[in-house]
Motif scaffolding. Sequence first.
Motif, PDB file in Angstrom:
ATOM      1  N   UNK A  18       0.811  -1.207   0.000  1.00 50.66           N
ATOM      2  CA  UNK A  18       0.000   0.000   0.000  1.00 50.66           C
ATOM      3  C   UNK A  18       0.847   1.261   0.000  1.00 50.66           C
ATOM      4  N   UNK A  19       2.080   1.168   0.449  1.00 52.97           N
ATOM      5  CA  UNK A  19       3.001   2.283   0.273  1.00 52.97           C
ATOM      6  C   UNK A  19       3.267   2.500  -1.217  1.00 52.97           C
ATOM      7  N   UNK A  20       3.390   1.425  -1.977  1.00 48.89           N
ATOM      8  CA  UNK A  20       3.606   1.548  -3.421  1.00 48.89           C
ATOM      9  C   UNK A  20       2.396   2.183  -4.098  1.00 48.89           C
ATOM     10  N   UNK A  21       1.190   1.902  -3.596  1.00 53.30           N
ATOM     11  CA  UNK A  21      -0.018   2.526  -4.144  1.00 53.30           C
ATOM     12  C   UNK A  21       0.045   4.036  -3.973  1.00 53.30           C
ATOM     13  N   UNK A  22       0.349   4.491  -2.747  1.00 55.43           N
ATOM     14  CA  UNK A  22       0.397   5.921  -2.493  1.00 55.43           C
ATOM     15  C   UNK A  22       1.568   6.585  -3.199  1.00 55.43           C
ATOM     16  N   UNK A  23       2.698   5.873  -3.318  1.00 57.70           N
ATOM     17  CA  UNK A  23       3.846   6.431  -4.036  1.00 57.70           C
ATOM     18  C   UNK A  23       3.504   6.622  -5.511  1.00 57.70           C
ATOM     19  N   UNK A  24       2.866   5.627  -6.125  1.00 58.62           N
ATOM     20  CA  UNK A  24       2.458   5.760  -7.522  1.00 58.62           C
ATOM     21  C   UNK A  24       1.470   6.886  -7.715  1.00 58.62           C
ATOM     22  N   UNK A  25       0.516   7.019  -6.794  1.00 55.23           N
ATOM     23  CA  UNK A  25      -0.468   8.093  -6.882  1.00 55.23           C
ATOM     24  C   UNK A  25       0.184   9.454  -6.707  1.00 55.23           C
ATOM     25  N   UNK A  26       1.074   9.578  -5.721  1.00 49.88           N
ATOM     26  CA  UNK A  26       1.725  10.853  -5.424  1.00 49.88           C
ATOM     27  C   UNK A  26       2.552  11.334  -6.605  1.00 49.88           C
ATOM     28  N   UNK A  27       3.383  10.460  -7.143  1.00 49.46           N
ATOM     29  CA  UNK A  27       4.278  10.859  -8.234  1.00 49.46           C
ATOM     30  C   UNK A  27       3.491  11.169  -9.504  1.00 49.46           C
ATOM     31  N   UNK A  28       2.520  10.321  -9.825  1.00 49.06           N
ATOM     32  CA  UNK A  28       1.809  10.496 -11.092  1.00 49.06           C
ATOM     33  C   UNK A  28       0.937  11.749 -11.096  1.00 49.06           C
ATOM     34  N   UNK A  29       0.278  12.063  -9.963  1.00 46.95           N
ATOM     35  CA  UNK A  29      -0.575  13.246  -9.930  1.00 46.95           C
ATOM     36  C   UNK A  29       0.227  14.533  -9.961  1.00 46.95           C
ATOM     37  N   UNK A  30       1.525  14.454  -9.695  1.00 44.68           N
ATOM     38  CA  UNK A  30       2.381  15.619  -9.830  1.00 44.68           C
ATOM     39  C   UNK A  30       3.008  15.705 -11.222  1.00 44.68           C
ATOM     40  N   UNK A  31       3.363  14.557 -11.800  1.00 43.64           N
ATOM     41  CA  UNK A  31       4.123  14.539 -13.056  1.00 43.64           C
ATOM     42  C   UNK A  31       3.221  14.721 -14.283  1.00 43.64           C
ATOM     43  N   UNK A  32       2.105  13.981 -14.355  1.00 42.98           N
ATOM     44  CA  UNK A  32       1.307  14.025 -15.591  1.00 42.98           C
ATOM     45  C   UNK A  32       0.709  15.408 -15.887  1.00 42.98           C
ATOM     46  N   UNK A  33       0.295  16.209 -14.892  1.00 44.00           N
ATOM     47  CA  UNK A  33      -0.116  17.571 -15.241  1.00 44.00           C
ATOM     48  C   UNK A  33       1.009  18.405 -15.842  1.00 44.00           C
ATOM     49  N   UNK A  34       2.259  18.127 -15.430  1.00 44.39           N
ATOM     50  CA  UNK A  34       3.400  18.820 -16.036  1.00 44.39           C
ATOM     51  C   UNK A  34       3.539  18.412 -17.497  1.00 44.39           C
ATOM     52  N   UNK A  35       3.378  17.119 -17.783  1.00 43.59           N
ATOM     53  CA  UNK A  35       3.450  16.647 -19.166  1.00 43.59           C
ATOM     54  C   UNK A  35       2.338  17.257 -20.007  1.00 43.59           C
ATOM     55  N   UNK A  36       1.193  17.470 -19.395  1.00 43.08           N
ATOM     56  CA  UNK A  36       0.068  18.071 -20.117  1.00 43.08           C
ATOM     57  C   UNK A  36       0.285  19.550 -20.388  1.00 43.08           C
ATOM     58  N   UNK A  37       0.650  20.308 -19.341  1.00 41.67           N
ATOM     59  CA  UNK A  37       0.663  21.762 -19.439  1.00 41.67           C
ATOM     60  C   UNK A  37       1.977  22.373 -19.871  1.00 41.67           C
ATOM     61  N   UNK A  38       3.094  21.808 -19.425  1.00 45.81           N
ATOM     62  CA  UNK A  38       4.397  22.410 -19.722  1.00 45.81           C
ATOM     63  C   UNK A  38       4.987  21.927 -21.036  1.00 45.81           C
ATOM     64  N   UNK A  39       4.507  20.811 -21.540  1.00 46.19           N
ATOM     65  CA  UNK A  39       4.968  20.296 -22.832  1.00 46.19           C
ATOM     66  C   UNK A  39       3.884  20.583 -23.866  1.00 46.19           C
TER      67      UNK A  39
END
Length: 765
Positions: free
Chosen positions: A227-248
């Motif tokens: 469950x730590x891996x679940x939260x780690x995946x959620x934390x990183x992805x919700x920060x990174x994918x908006x950057x891929x959407x908006x900054x690229x």
Amino acid sequence: MVGDKARGEMNAFQRNESKETLFTFISAGDDPPKGDFPLQKKSPSSSAKASKRHLALRMDESFPLLDVQAGHRQKLCGSNYPLSIAFIVVNEFCERFSYYGMRAVLTLYFLSFFHWDENLSTAVYHAFSALCYFTPVIGAIMADSWLGKYKTIIYLSIVYVVGHLIKSVGAIPSLGNQAVHVVLSMVGLFLIALGTGGIKPCVSAFGGDQFEEEHTSERSKFFSIFYLSINAGSLISTFVTPVLRGDVKCFGEDCYALAFGVPAALMVLALVVFIAGSGLYRKTPPQGNVLLEVCKCIGFAIKNRLKNRSREIPKRDHWLDWASEKYSKQLIGEVKMVTRVLFLFIPLPMFWALFDQQGSRWTLQATKMNADFGIYVLQPDQMQFLNPLLILVFIPIFDLGLYPLINMCKLNFTPIRKMATGMILAGLAFGLAAVIEVKINETDMPRLVPKESLIRVLNLAKNPVQVTIQDKDLFQQPVESFQNPADYSKLILNGEQQSLHFMLQHQGLTLAFNNTVKEKSVYSLIVFEAEGSLSSHLITDLEAKPENGLAAVRFINGLSQDVNLTIDSKRFIAVQRNYSASEYSVLERDVYNDGKCITETGEFPLELGLLDFGASYTVVITNISGDAVETWKSEDIKANNVHMAWQLPQYLLISAGEVMFSITGLAFSYSQSPASMKSVLQAGWLLTVAVGNTFVLIVAEAAPMAQWAEFVLFTVLLFAVCIIFSIMGYFYVSVDPEDLEEKEEKRETSSRGNMIGLVTQKTKL
């Protein structure tokens, strides 16, 4: 109310369950593992000690070097951890990154790419979320009754990957028209929902299957890491994918194809990693689905009761006893215990109705706020990363600090009270969201109704101008030259459109003319001097703020020659002479001082300054002096002046509410049911999430209202549901499944003894 005994039972359950010890690192809506594992006898313990043992877990304790022992399953060196769990944990991290990363940008994708309105975008988002929590029932039935966990994960992961790929292709702007994009996206989302929901009840339970029954401690630590891996995946992805959407940028706009493509690649990696460990897994065959048995038992009881409604037939103690003709007393007794807990689940969907709006309504609210944090400009959909981050922070604070402190104060903070407190915190979060929404609306354009329009005057002449509109009591004072315009004035029309008579007075001269004005439109009357006489244009303005925190700018050319403007390296605008106006150009919020103005006489630098979040500007090119262009900038629509940091309190409240509601609710409900019924409760818990999301889409589509009013509505509804839940909890009597099972066994033993005595006595007679 549930007393301290129930809390002790819950803590003992968390400590002793071989396969259900998993509540330390758990993400909202993610399911605990299912499976039928016997409960061990309880011993008193505090929740702080149990949680501290989980939180003290270090990665090097769980994943030491590999150790391959001849004749045995491959282990991690110096431990009883099977090597196969490494593949399962990595698979879960990648899958959760894939799901949460895709979902983080989904609402803005509907709003910006499809140009749907906010209500439709919200409804489709929650329809998808609801489907993701209905489909786990399908996955559980497939795994337990047909394919087994391993094959179910493989087959549905393939469906998952195909859905991601279709979704990514559908986000390529050059591929077909909007109908093609919508069809591809909806098909992709359906397959993603089927895949992520179908494997949800299988992966964690499959990980638990890898351990020997005697290795309960290692299995407990595995679930913490899982469950730590679940939260780690959620934390990183919700920060990174908006950057891929908006900054690229790709295809000249936000790169949704990349924002969906990276999660798709992570899901492909998740599938590859899972298959790579195939030779190491312990694969248990299907053993039948207890959920189906429970449903059949309940259905038979209801059907049998309806058939036997005659008053001559003796009544039975419980309505489920009508299933005794077909099902065993043990199964009926366990179903009775489960239905008691499922009855408590009835009010719970309202919490999830509020909680899951972080990805829809709260994200839309963030698009109307100032996202400049000085050193970093946050994307509106990035705010969602606060939830998994705060969950990881709050769990040790609550388990090791808050709960022990409450116990020291001798306060009876039962699980039911914790869950009710979580509901209250979520309701308060939405109350704060409503207050912020009211402040945001202060800079928004007024909502126009039929037979209404807005107008303002831009005086570009050298002297004041008095503007009069026949039969309209507007513009009482003269408009000064290049005066920053006041707020728009409202025009009341006599129909869908109306021809209005305008009169301009300037230095003793009068200019009269007519212009047709349409309802629900916004206008600027441009007054200027041309060839020594007064003239005017009526131009159309934006009716609402630019979407997603973007800025809009248009140009009026006051020169006697045509100009070509360059705002940045990608924006080229041609504006004709004599006060012609360009269309609005939508830009990212930034300082634009590197533009160029190209005229017949040469090329000149163009400085626009800051174009801020959500603002609309009109830039008038007034003159060329020396080597520079003189401009005048007016703000048509005010910039977003409420900072995004004001959303932090509502995220703090709802995340704290999740810890108290979700984790406590799972632990309590599991402690109140027999071991064989854990999967039934898991299905019931996931269905509360699905029903909550369904309620949001109904409200968004069936009862559209002002956003602040909708937030208040959800606040009031959750508070009302909290009261109902508290009353239900007050009359709920905590049970110990082990004690009930022992009593049932003794009663059956006693009954068998009595029957033997009767038979013996009859023989003697």
